[in-house]
Motif scaffolding. Structure first.
Motif, PDB file in Angstrom:
ATOM      1  N   LEU A  15      18.956   4.094  10.158  1.00  0.00           N
ATOM      2  CA  LEU A  15      17.562   4.164   9.758  1.00  0.00           C
ATOM      3  C   LEU A  15      17.043   4.685  11.148  1.00  0.00           C
ATOM      4  O   LEU A  15      17.123   4.383  12.055  1.00  0.00           O
ATOM      5  CB  LEU A  15      17.257   2.658   9.469  1.00  0.00           C
ATOM      6  N   VAL A  16      15.834   5.517  10.647  1.00  0.00           N
ATOM      7  CA  VAL A  16      14.936   6.176  11.585  1.00  0.00           C
ATOM      8  C   VAL A  16      13.562   5.738  11.351  1.00  0.00           C
ATOM      9  O   VAL A  16      12.860   6.407  10.366  1.00  0.00           O
ATOM     10  CB  VAL A  16      15.114   7.469  11.966  1.00  0.00           C
ATOM     11  N   ASP A  17      13.035   4.824  11.936  1.00  0.00           N
ATOM     12  CA  ASP A  17      11.406   4.657  11.670  1.00  0.00           C
ATOM     13  C   ASP A  17      11.092   4.137  10.235  1.00  0.00           C
ATOM     14  O   ASP A  17      10.233   4.654   9.586  1.00  0.00           O
ATOM     15  CB  ASP A  17      10.400   5.782  12.268  1.00  0.00           C
ATOM     16  N   ALA A  18      12.066   3.541   9.628  1.00  0.00           N
ATOM     17  CA  ALA A  18      11.733   2.941   8.071  1.00  0.00           C
ATOM     18  C   ALA A  18      10.799   2.028   7.983  1.00  0.00           C
ATOM     19  O   ALA A  18      10.763   1.158   8.657  1.00  0.00           O
ATOM     20  CB  ALA A  18      13.168   2.480   7.614  1.00  0.00           C
ATOM     21  N   LEU A  19       9.944   2.415   7.249  1.00  0.00           N
ATOM     22  CA  LEU A  19       8.754   1.568   7.065  1.00  0.00           C
ATOM     23  C   LEU A  19       9.184   0.284   6.176  1.00  0.00           C
ATOM     24  O   LEU A  19       9.848   0.528   5.256  1.00  0.00           O
ATOM     25  CB  LEU A  19       7.586   2.147   6.077  1.00  0.00           C
ATOM     26  N   PHE A  39       9.843  -9.295  12.820  1.00  0.00           N
ATOM     27  CA  PHE A  39       9.023  -8.390  11.876  1.00  0.00           C
ATOM     28  C   PHE A  39       7.880  -8.003  12.495  1.00  0.00           C
ATOM     29  O   PHE A  39       6.616  -8.081  12.241  1.00  0.00           O
ATOM     30  CB  PHE A  39       8.665  -9.449  10.888  1.00  0.00           C
ATOM     31  N   THR A  40       8.170  -6.978  13.567  1.00  0.00           N
ATOM     32  CA  THR A  40       7.075  -6.263  14.466  1.00  0.00           C
ATOM     33  C   THR A  40       7.816  -5.152  14.704  1.00  0.00           C
ATOM     34  O   THR A  40       9.053  -4.787  14.316  1.00  0.00           O
ATOM     35  CB  THR A  40       6.737  -7.125  15.710  1.00  0.00           C
ATOM     36  N   GLU A  41       7.121  -4.230  15.404  1.00  0.00           N
ATOM     37  CA  GLU A  41       7.829  -3.001  16.179  1.00  0.00           C
ATOM     38  C   GLU A  41       8.593  -3.619  17.083  1.00  0.00           C
ATOM     39  O   GLU A  41       8.342  -4.499  17.537  1.00  0.00           O
ATOM     40  CB  GLU A  41       6.687  -2.158  16.530  1.00  0.00           C
ATOM     41  N   ARG A  42       9.724  -2.530  17.343  1.00  0.00           N
ATOM     42  CA  ARG A  42      10.833  -2.948  18.280  1.00  0.00           C
ATOM     43  C   ARG A  42      10.391  -3.292  19.830  1.00  0.00           C
ATOM     44  O   ARG A  42      10.991  -4.343  20.249  1.00  0.00           O
ATOM     45  CB  ARG A  42      11.959  -2.073  18.337  1.00  0.00           C
ATOM     46  N   GLU A  43       9.185  -2.804  20.089  1.00  0.00           N
ATOM     47  CA  GLU A  43       8.429  -3.080  21.433  1.00  0.00           C
ATOM     48  C   GLU A  43       8.077  -4.199  21.540  1.00  0.00           C
ATOM     49  O   GLU A  43       7.700  -4.909  22.502  1.00  0.00           O
ATOM     50  CB  GLU A  43       7.641  -1.991  22.038  1.00  0.00           C
ATOM     51  N   PRO A  56       0.781  -1.255   0.184  1.00  0.00           N
ATOM     52  CA  PRO A  56      -0.053  -0.024  -0.023  1.00  0.00           C
ATOM     53  C   PRO A  56       1.012   1.260   0.091  1.00  0.00           C
ATOM     54  O   PRO A  56       0.306   2.185  -0.189  1.00  0.00           O
ATOM     55  CB  PRO A  56      -0.901  -0.171   1.293  1.00  0.00           C
ATOM     56  N   GLU A  57       2.069   1.206   0.378  1.00  0.00           N
ATOM     57  CA  GLU A  57       3.034   2.317   0.286  1.00  0.00           C
ATOM     58  C   GLU A  57       4.286   2.073  -0.207  1.00  0.00           C
ATOM     59  O   GLU A  57       4.670   1.021  -0.242  1.00  0.00           O
ATOM     60  CB  GLU A  57       3.146   2.959   1.796  1.00  0.00           C
ATOM     61  N   PRO A  83       2.173  -7.745   2.286  1.00  0.00           N
ATOM     62  CA  PRO A  83       1.191  -6.590   2.062  1.00  0.00           C
ATOM     63  C   PRO A  83       0.449  -6.260   3.203  1.00  0.00           C
ATOM     64  O   PRO A  83      -0.126  -5.328   3.450  1.00  0.00           O
ATOM     65  CB  PRO A  83       0.408  -7.093   0.775  1.00  0.00           C
ATOM     66  N   GLN A  84       0.330  -7.173   4.036  1.00  0.00           N
ATOM     67  CA  GLN A  84      -0.408  -6.969   5.466  1.00  0.00           C
ATOM     68  C   GLN A  84       0.345  -6.889   6.741  1.00  0.00           C
ATOM     69  O   GLN A  84      -0.149  -6.654   7.448  1.00  0.00           O
ATOM     70  CB  GLN A  84      -1.560  -8.254   5.470  1.00  0.00           C
ATOM     71  N   VAL A  85       1.874  -7.278   6.638  1.00  0.00           N
ATOM     72  CA  VAL A  85       2.540  -7.099   7.783  1.00  0.00           C
ATOM     73  C   VAL A  85       3.230  -6.011   7.569  1.00  0.00           C
ATOM     74  O   VAL A  85       4.277  -5.928   6.665  1.00  0.00           O
ATOM     75  CB  VAL A  85       3.428  -8.375   7.734  1.00  0.00           C
ATOM     76  N   ARG A  86       3.175  -4.900   8.322  1.00  0.00           N
ATOM     77  CA  ARG A  86       4.103  -3.569   8.039  1.00  0.00           C
ATOM     78  C   ARG A  86       4.615  -3.495   9.678  1.00  0.00           C
ATOM     79  O   ARG A  86       4.046  -3.699  10.645  1.00  0.00           O
ATOM     80  CB  ARG A  86       3.223  -2.466   7.612  1.00  0.00           C
ATOM     81  N   PHE A  87       5.861  -2.939   9.675  1.00  0.00           N
ATOM     82  CA  PHE A  87       6.547  -2.545  11.012  1.00  0.00           C
ATOM     83  C   PHE A  87       7.489  -1.407  10.654  1.00  0.00           C
ATOM     84  O   PHE A  87       7.877  -1.340   9.458  1.00  0.00           O
ATOM     85  CB  PHE A  87       7.238  -3.610  11.638  1.00  0.00           C
ATOM     86  N   HIS A  88       8.073  -0.895  11.651  1.00  0.00           N
ATOM     87  CA  HIS A  88       9.049   0.124  11.359  1.00  0.00           C
ATOM     88  C   HIS A  88      10.385  -0.143  11.957  1.00  0.00           C
ATOM     89  O   HIS A  88      10.569  -0.699  12.995  1.00  0.00           O
ATOM     90  CB  HIS A  88       8.697   1.610  11.870  1.00  0.00           C
TER      91      HIS A  88
END
Length: 399
Positions: free
Chosen positions: A74-78, A124-128, A53-54, A83-88
């Motif tokens: 990298l800083v909060d790189a998408l 493959f998640t947000e770091r937290e 989507p982006e 296509p359904q799994v997104r993280f930074h």
């Protein structure tokens, strides 16, 4: 007169049809987010040229020493796992000139433990939500995450030697996944330091997003969202698949008690983990040498090496996948069993998480992403707790 009227009605019908097609095409493009996942992906392929989507740039790049490394700074790189799994992703260099980015906060604390591994350690998640971050908080330890996606055991040894050794951590957690043997072979083949044993294959992590191809059908497929969607809906039409969607065979789906859907049976995994294949056997020998050296290295500073075996979703949900997968499941299982044999041969402390993860999965919750091989946030949470309990039961948390 009658012929003129028929021609007039024909032209009106053609114009109406064209208008309807234009409206449908515009509607698909405008309301793409409302489409089912597969149709959303093919529409994105038409609109953006990729099934996401982006727009985004992959955080990891090829490297001759490690197969892949992550870009520093990298800083909060998408990022997208599917296509359904997104993280930074944000990364640091442990020291100036290191040249490799790690998904860790600045190390201004005492290091109790270091984690090396592949994408399951990178997360493959947000770091937290990553199990490494949660394990660190739960155990009250200072942990450094040195996980790099698309890497094998030889790379993990180099990371251990070059980046973990200066800390001399009391505990080293080495995360293993079944495709690590295959990645070791891929690294050495990419460097042409071993002879090819089978027809070389491009690693799954480097496959470029496929274009629509040549010919009238392919041009329509690349230009019209309506055409691409119809190919996916109408029975008997040639199915248009982007590289990520094509990783799954649609016959292989299971619905959990929670109502969540698990997709499984990627063609990549049985091939990458089948220990009857010569390429994976060659990778096994490379991995064995890496583990032998790593064990001696960690022992040299009085540390404890623990190997964490991350299971595949096909094994964790075996009660749902076995009947459909047959011999493919046996092929996937063979890599983990080979690693367990290696643990015995080298007398390493190894935690096979499969049985404990299966008990968690039996409660009906989805611990992996629906369309990606990695743990979702809930799976990471489970992995962190299971590892903490396993280490604590063996007195290794206070080491």
């Amino acid at each position: 007169m009658i012929l003129r009227q028929r021609l007039r009605w024909f032209l009106i019908g053609v114009a109406s049809l064209v208008a309807v097609l234009i409206l449908l095409e515009a509607g698909l493009r405008i309301f793409v987010e409302a489409l089912p996942p597969r149709l959303r992906e093919v529409t994105y392929m038409v609109v953006r040229g990729v099934p996401f989507p982006e727009s985004w740039d992959r955080a990891w790049v090829r490297n001759p020493d490690h197969y892949f490394i992550v870009k520093p700074g990298l800083v909060d790189a998408l990022q997208f796992g599917s296509p359904q799994v997104r993280f930074h992703v944000s990364t640091i260099e442990l020291w100036a000139g290191g040249g490799i980015g790690f998904r860790n906060r600045p190390v201004d604390y005492f290091v109790d433990a270091v984690v090396v591994g592949d994408s399951f350690a990178f997360c493959f998640t947000e770091r937290e939500d990553c199990w490494v971050t949660q394990f660190e908080a739960d155990a009250g330890l200072g942990v450094v995450n040195l996980g790099l996606p698309a890497t094998g055991s030889h790379s993990h040894l180099l990371i251990l030697r070059d980046f973990a050794q200066p800390f001399k951590p009391p505990l080293v957690i080495w995360q293993f996944f079944g495709n690590d043997f295959n990645d070791d072979y891929g690294l050495f083949r990419a460097n042409e330091t071993i002879e090819p044993l089978e027809e070389d294959e491009r690693p799954a992590e480097t496959v470029d997003d496929a274009g629509p191809g040549d010919g009238v059908q392919s041009r329509l497929r690349g230009a019209s969202a309506l055409y691409a969607v119809l190919e996916n809906v109408l029975n008997g039409w040639r199915r248009f698949q982007d590289p990520d969607a094509a990783n799954f065979d649609e016959r292989y789906e299971a619905t959990l008690r929670s109502g969540e859907v698990l997709r499984f049976g990627q063609p990549y995994e049985p091939k990458a983990m089948d220990m009857s294949r010569p390429v994976n056997q060659a990778g096994y020998e490379l991995s064995r040498a890496a583990f032998e050296e790593a064990k001696a290295l960690v022992s040299s500073w009085g540390g404890q090496l623990v190997v964490l075996l991350a299971p595949t979703r096909e094994e964790v949900y075996e009660s749902l996948t076995a009947a459909a997968m047959g011999s493919d499941l046996k092929a996937i299982r063979s890599a983990r069993l080979a690693m367990l044999d290696l643990c015995v041969d080298l007398q390493m402390a190894c935690y096979d998480m499969l049985a404990d993860m299966q008990r968690g999965a039996a409660k009906g919750n989805l611990l992996y992403y629906a369309d990606d091989m990695h743990w979702n946030p809930l799976g990471n949470r489970a992995a962190a707790g299971l590892l903490r309990d396993w280490l604590d039961a063996r007195g290794l948390l206070g080491a």
